[in-house]
Design an enzyme around this catalytic site. Structure first.
Site, PDB file in Angstrom:
ATOM      1  N   GLY A  13       0.777  -1.241   0.000  1.00 35.62           N
ATOM      2  CA  GLY A  13       0.000   0.000   0.000  1.00 35.62           C
ATOM      3  C   GLY A  13       0.804   1.285   0.000  1.00 35.62           C
ATOM      4  O   GLY A  13       0.259   2.343   0.264  1.00 35.62           O
ATOM      5  N   VAL A  66      -3.544  -6.404  -5.954  1.00 36.09           N
ATOM      6  CA  VAL A  66      -4.226  -7.420  -5.134  1.00 36.09           C
ATOM      7  C   VAL A  66      -5.482  -7.998  -5.797  1.00 36.09           C
ATOM      8  O   VAL A  66      -6.042  -8.971  -5.310  1.00 36.09           O
ATOM      9  CB  VAL A  66      -4.602  -6.881  -3.727  1.00 36.09           C
ATOM     10  CG1 VAL A  66      -3.368  -6.677  -2.875  1.00 36.09           C
ATOM     11  CG2 VAL A  66      -5.437  -5.615  -3.821  1.00 36.09           C
ATOM     12  N   TYR A 156     -18.177   9.507   2.950  1.00 36.79           N
ATOM     13  CA  TYR A 156     -17.342   8.294   2.995  1.00 36.79           C
ATOM     14  C   TYR A 156     -18.087   7.128   2.341  1.00 36.79           C
ATOM     15  O   TYR A 156     -17.477   6.224   1.759  1.00 36.79           O
ATOM     16  CB  TYR A 156     -16.932   7.982   4.440  1.00 36.79           C
ATOM     17  CG  TYR A 156     -15.711   7.107   4.534  1.00 36.79           C
ATOM     18  CD1 TYR A 156     -14.484   7.514   4.017  1.00 36.79           C
ATOM     19  CD2 TYR A 156     -15.781   5.847   5.140  1.00 36.79           C
ATOM     20  CE1 TYR A 156     -13.366   6.705   4.101  1.00 36.79           C
ATOM     21  CE2 TYR A 156     -14.657   5.035   5.234  1.00 36.79           C
ATOM     22  CZ  TYR A 156     -13.466   5.475   4.719  1.00 36.79           C
ATOM     23  OH  TYR A 156     -12.355   4.663   4.796  1.00 36.79           O
ATOM     24  N   LYS A 163     -15.427  -0.804   4.537  1.00 32.34           N
ATOM     25  CA  LYS A 163     -14.655  -0.927   5.791  1.00 32.34           C
ATOM     26  C   LYS A 163     -15.427  -1.763   6.824  1.00 32.34           C
ATOM     27  O   LYS A 163     -14.820  -2.463   7.638  1.00 32.34           O
ATOM     28  CB  LYS A 163     -14.324   0.453   6.370  1.00 32.34           C
ATOM     29  CG  LYS A 163     -13.353   1.279   5.534  1.00 32.34           C
ATOM     30  CD  LYS A 163     -11.984   0.641   5.420  1.00 32.34           C
ATOM     31  CE  LYS A 163     -10.958   1.609   4.843  1.00 32.34           C
ATOM     32  NZ  LYS A 163      -9.718   0.923   4.425  1.00 32.34           N
TER      33      LYS A 163
HETATM   34  P1  NAD Z   1      -2.807   5.901  -0.189  1.00 36.11           P
HETATM   35  O1  NAD Z   1      -3.536   6.383  -1.400  1.00 36.11           O
HETATM   36  O2  NAD Z   1      -1.458   6.406   0.023  1.00 36.11           O
HETATM   37  O3  NAD Z   1      -2.795   4.309  -0.123  1.00 36.11           O
HETATM   38  C1  NAD Z   1      -3.751   3.499  -0.751  1.00 36.11           C
HETATM   39  C2  NAD Z   1      -2.964   2.402  -1.417  1.00 36.11           C
HETATM   40  O4  NAD Z   1      -3.829   1.418  -1.980  1.00 36.11           O
HETATM   41  C3  NAD Z   1      -2.082   2.928  -2.572  1.00 36.11           C
HETATM   42  O5  NAD Z   1      -0.757   2.557  -2.333  1.00 36.11           O
HETATM   43  C4  NAD Z   1      -2.628   2.195  -3.781  1.00 36.11           C
HETATM   44  O6  NAD Z   1      -1.613   1.891  -4.735  1.00 36.11           O
HETATM   45  C5  NAD Z   1      -3.162   0.931  -3.118  1.00 36.11           C
HETATM   46  N1  NAD Z   1      -4.071   0.183  -3.981  1.00 36.11           N
HETATM   47  C6  NAD Z   1      -5.280   0.559  -4.478  1.00 36.11           C
HETATM   48  N2  NAD Z   1      -5.763  -0.408  -5.285  1.00 36.11           N
HETATM   49  C7  NAD Z   1      -4.845  -1.422  -5.273  1.00 36.11           C
HETATM   50  C8  NAD Z   1      -4.764  -2.687  -5.908  1.00 36.11           C
HETATM   51  N3  NAD Z   1      -5.718  -3.119  -6.746  1.00 36.11           N
HETATM   52  N4  NAD Z   1      -3.683  -3.471  -5.677  1.00 36.11           N
HETATM   53  C9  NAD Z   1      -2.692  -3.044  -4.857  1.00 36.11           C
HETATM   54  N5  NAD Z   1      -2.704  -1.854  -4.226  1.00 36.11           N
HETATM   55  C10 NAD Z   1      -3.773  -1.049  -4.441  1.00 36.11           C
HETATM   56  O7  NAD Z   1      -3.777   6.313   1.031  1.00 36.11           O
HETATM   57  P2  NAD Z   1      -3.746   5.902   2.569  1.00 36.11           P
HETATM   58  O8  NAD Z   1      -4.629   6.891   3.234  1.00 36.11           O
HETATM   59  O9  NAD Z   1      -2.375   5.683   3.032  1.00 36.11           O
HETATM   60  O10 NAD Z   1      -4.556   4.519   2.572  1.00 36.11           O
HETATM   61  C11 NAD Z   1      -4.053   3.329   3.152  1.00 36.11           C
HETATM   62  C12 NAD Z   1      -5.137   2.643   3.954  1.00 36.11           C
HETATM   63  O11 NAD Z   1      -5.436   3.435   5.101  1.00 36.11           O
HETATM   64  C13 NAD Z   1      -6.454   2.476   3.211  1.00 36.11           C
HETATM   65  O12 NAD Z   1      -7.035   1.241   3.551  1.00 36.11           O
HETATM   66  C14 NAD Z   1      -7.289   3.608   3.765  1.00 36.11           C
HETATM   67  O13 NAD Z   1      -8.675   3.381   3.639  1.00 36.11           O
HETATM   68  C15 NAD Z   1      -6.834   3.558   5.200  1.00 36.11           C
HETATM   69  N6  NAD Z   1      -7.160   4.718   6.005  1.00 36.11           N
HETATM   70  C16 NAD Z   1      -6.805   5.954   5.617  1.00 36.11           C
HETATM   71  C17 NAD Z   1      -7.158   7.046   6.374  1.00 36.11           C
HETATM   72  C18 NAD Z   1      -6.823   8.442   5.932  1.00 36.11           C
HETATM   73  O14 NAD Z   1      -7.448   9.378   6.401  1.00 36.11           O
HETATM   74  N7  NAD Z   1      -5.848   8.633   5.069  1.00 36.11           N
HETATM   75  C19 NAD Z   1      -7.858   6.870   7.584  1.00 36.11           C
HETATM   76  C20 NAD Z   1      -8.194   5.586   7.977  1.00 36.11           C
HETATM   77  C21 NAD Z   1      -7.843   4.508   7.181  1.00 36.11           C
END
Ligand code: NAD
Length: 262
Positions: A13, A66, A156, A163
């Site tokens: 990720g 994935v 959201y 989620k």
């Molecule tokens: P981000 O955009 O940096 O990371 C999302 C990642 O998902 C990216 O690296 C992207 O390449 C990857 N991705 C998407 N589709 C994919 C696929 N088919 N195969 C492989 N990788 C794939 O953003 P982030 O905020 O760091 O998100 C990471 C996690 O944290 C997510 O699950 C997000 O929902 C969760 N999250 C984020 C927040 C926030 O506010 N940023 C809060 C709570 C949870």
């Protein structure tokens, strides 16, 4: 001694330096883990390779979309060849169409719903299954969730429903894999400005709203999420499975704040 010495961690990720997975990778290297990063597509390959090198010359970077089972199989085969086993898996992946994060939830298309579920929720099952043969000595699997799984957070929408499924998956996977001493948990992070988060309509208003009422009166620092990921991946977290741990400056306990901003 560092908390993750001798452990091999797969972290999925990282897209750029704002990714939560990037903060987690930094903390894992700091704590002595051998880190493997993956990138989603060729478009991200160079960036993730450069970020990996910046963290440590020992970071290995491999491809993995994935949603493509062959890529998960190839990832597992490479990890087996290079390391034999994996101790920790960090799933930090989500995706939904931008229009589904701005219009009313009732307008969600079937395709948009299925896409969000596949990438953001089902992929945890697929990744866990692919890594299972590499975890004969037990281990720790974790994913990233958000409060929108259990409460309505405007815009959201479809991601909140994904989620919710993800958090339910954590419980079922924990039950399935506990006998093999594999723990499965979610970290529910407070809002952080990342590329994914920017896709949500009015996200900066969410940041302002949260910092005004959260008990700690501030937003979440990615490093705090990363340190909780270290804890869950380390021996310190050995008694915890099937849980959702909130790292959100306390925001999720609040129902009504009468003295907002004070
Ligand atoms: P981000 O955009 O940096 O990371 C999302 C990642 O998902 C990216 O690296 C992207 O390449 C990857 N991705 C998407 N589709 C994919 C696929 N088919 N195969 C492989 N990788 C794939 O953003 P982030 O905020 O760091 O998100 C990471 C996690 O944290 C997510 O699950 C997000 O929902 C969760 N999250 C984020 C927040 C926030 O506010 N940023 C809060 C709570 C949870």
């Amino acid at each position: 001694m560092a908390l993750l010495t001798g452990k091999t961690a797969l972290i999925l990720g990282v897209a750029n330096k704002w990714s939560l997975a990037y903060a987690i990778a930094q903390a894992y290297v700091r704590e002595g883990a051998q880190v493997v990063l993956t990138y989603q597509s060729d478009r991200l390959k160079l960036t993730v390779e450069e970020l990996g090198k910046e963290i440590s010359p020992d970071v290995l970077v491999l491809a993995c979309d994935v949603t493509v089972p062959e890529q998960l199989d190839a990832l597992a085969a490479t990890l087996k060849e290079k390391f034999g086993t994996v101790d920790t898996v960090v799933h930090s992946i989500a995706f939904a169409n931008r229009e589904d994060l701005s219009r009313p939830y009732v307008q969600t298309s079937r395709d948009g719903y299925l896409l969000a579920q596949e990438v953001s929720s089902y992929s945890l099952v697929a990744v866990s299954r692919a890594m299972l043969p590499l975890m004969p000595n037990g281990g720790s699997i974790m994913t990233l969730s958000y409060l929108g799984a259990v409460r309505v957070v405007e815009n959201y929408n479809v991601m909140g429903v994904a989620k919710a499924a993800l958090e339910a998956s954590v419980r079922y996977l924990a039950s399935d894999l506990g006998a093999q001493n594999i723990r499965v948990n979610a970290i529910s992070a407070g809002p952080v400005k990342t590329t994914s988060a920017r896709g949500i309509k009015d996200f900066s208003k969410v940041l302002d709203g949260v910092s005004a009422v959260a008990p700690l009166r501030r937003n979440t620092d990615p490093a705090e999420v990363a340190d909780t990921a270290v804890f869950l991946g380390s021996n310190l977290g050995r008694g915890i499975t099937g849980n959702v741990i909130y790292v959100d400056a306390g925001f999720q306990v609040m129902a009504l704040a009468l003295s907002q901003g004070s």
